[in-house]
Design an enzyme around this catalytic site. Structure first.
Site, PDB file in Angstrom:
ATOM      1  N   LEU A   1      -2.835  -7.944  -5.121  1.00  0.00           N
ATOM      2  CA  LEU A   1      -2.704  -8.381  -6.508  1.00  0.00           C
ATOM      3  C   LEU A   1      -1.510  -9.316  -6.686  1.00  0.00           C
ATOM      4  O   LEU A   1      -0.500  -9.202  -6.005  1.00  0.00           O
ATOM      5  CB  LEU A   1      -2.530  -7.173  -7.434  1.00  0.00           C
ATOM      6  CG  LEU A   1      -3.673  -6.167  -7.490  1.00  0.00           C
ATOM      7  CD1 LEU A   1      -3.454  -5.210  -8.650  1.00  0.00           C
ATOM      8  CD2 LEU A   1      -5.029  -6.830  -7.612  1.00  0.00           C
TER       9      LEU A   1
ATOM     10  N   ASN B   1      -3.655   3.121  -7.912  1.00  0.00           N
ATOM     11  CA  ASN B   1      -4.385   2.762  -6.694  1.00  0.00           C
ATOM     12  C   ASN B   1      -4.525   4.006  -5.831  1.00  0.00           C
ATOM     13  O   ASN B   1      -3.655   4.873  -5.834  1.00  0.00           O
ATOM     14  CB  ASN B   1      -3.620   1.690  -5.912  1.00  0.00           C
ATOM     15  CG  ASN B   1      -4.338   1.290  -4.638  1.00  0.00           C
ATOM     16  OD1 ASN B   1      -5.545   1.051  -4.646  1.00  0.00           O
ATOM     17  ND2 ASN B   1      -3.611   1.226  -3.529  1.00  0.00           N
TER      18      ASN B   1
ATOM     19  N   HIS C   1      -4.954   5.227  -1.861  1.00  0.00           N
ATOM     20  CA  HIS C   1      -4.751   4.711  -0.509  1.00  0.00           C
ATOM     21  C   HIS C   1      -5.005   5.834   0.494  1.00  0.00           C
ATOM     22  O   HIS C   1      -4.531   6.959   0.303  1.00  0.00           O
ATOM     23  CB  HIS C   1      -3.321   4.176  -0.368  1.00  0.00           C
ATOM     24  CG  HIS C   1      -3.071   3.584   0.979  1.00  0.00           C
ATOM     25  ND1 HIS C   1      -3.548   2.339   1.343  1.00  0.00           N
ATOM     26  CD2 HIS C   1      -2.432   4.077   2.058  1.00  0.00           C
ATOM     27  CE1 HIS C   1      -3.205   2.092   2.597  1.00  0.00           C
ATOM     28  NE2 HIS C   1      -2.525   3.127   3.045  1.00  0.00           N
TER      29      HIS C   1
ATOM     30  N   GLY D   1       4.860  -4.543  -4.594  1.00  0.00           N
ATOM     31  CA  GLY D   1       4.811  -4.295  -3.146  1.00  0.00           C
ATOM     32  C   GLY D   1       3.509  -3.607  -2.766  1.00  0.00           C
ATOM     33  O   GLY D   1       3.091  -2.661  -3.440  1.00  0.00           O
TER      34      GLY D   1
END
Ligand code: GAR
Length: 213
Positions: A95, A109, A111, A145
């Site tokens: 992004l 998100n 992961h 990040g």
């Protein structure tokens, strides 16, 4: 009243399905009002449409590398749908600040590793190669990040003798499907919030996934 969330996907959409399933429960605090993919062929789009959820493809390819313009178009769709929270669920694009800044503190998100271990791709292969005995998954708030944002929820699984990336990934995926709905509920209820200048403010302990649909 339920809070309004969108899910961004790029492929299969099994995490999306777990969120849709949770959202069907009357007591779940969030409704899914839009599923959006950067890939028109993403299988999850058809699944969402079949479930009666507005499903939209905004293909990144016609934007010819202008990631900001692609994200601005996504942002416009999210705004039109009056979305309050965004869940990245196998959304395989890095992004830019266009989305990250617009959704700071309101975008999650998932992961497939116990972050900060194994950010990036091929997490199960790398976990096996590293010889770790515990692996898992993480839901985190999205910051600029990659795979670095404040952690909202994690679940661990054992690495078993004879595991392949597939068997380990399947064990992790089951846990992904449990923690993502829990993490979204926690964010929507204000149990977790991004605190400016801090990593993450945990206002209350996170409810256990088992307590949520
Ligand atoms: C999931 O395992 C998710 O954690 C991972 O992609 C898979 C998507 O599966 N995400 C990432 O690797 C992001 N860095 P799904 O489409 O069936 O939810």
């Amino acid at each position: 009243m339920k809070r309004r969330a969108a899910i961004l996907i790029s492929g299969r959409g099994s995490n999306m399905e777990s969120l849709l399933r949770a959202a069907r429960h009357p007591d779940y605090p969030v409704e899914i009002v839009l599923v959006l993919s950067n890939r028109p062929e993403a299988a999850g789009l058809a699944t969402a449409a079949a479930a009666g959820i507005p499903a939209l493809a905004i293909d990144h390819r016609p934007f010819k590398g202008d990631r900001g313009a692609h994200e601005a178009t996504i942002n416009a769709a999210l705004t039109t749908a009056r979305v309050e929270f965004v869940c990245l669920a196998g959304y395989m694009r890095l992004l830019t600040p266009v989305l990250v800044e617009a959704w700071a503190g309101r975008m999650l998100n998932i992961h497939p590793s116990l972050l900060p271990a194994f950010p990036g791709l091929h997490t199960h292969e790398r976990a096996l190669a590293a010889g770790v005995k515990i692996h898992g998954c993480t839901v985190h708030l999205v910051t600029q990040g990659m795979d670095e944002g404040p952690i909202v929820a994690q679940a661990a699984v054992p690495v078993l003798p004879g595991d392949t990336a597939e068997s380990l990934g399947a064990r992790v995926l089951v846990r992904e499907h449990a923690i993502y709905p829990a993490a979204l509920a926690a964010l929507a209820l204000g149990v977790v919030a991004l605190s400016p200048g801090a990593e993450a403010a945990l206002l209350n302990p996170l409810p256990l996934p088992a307590t949520l649909p």
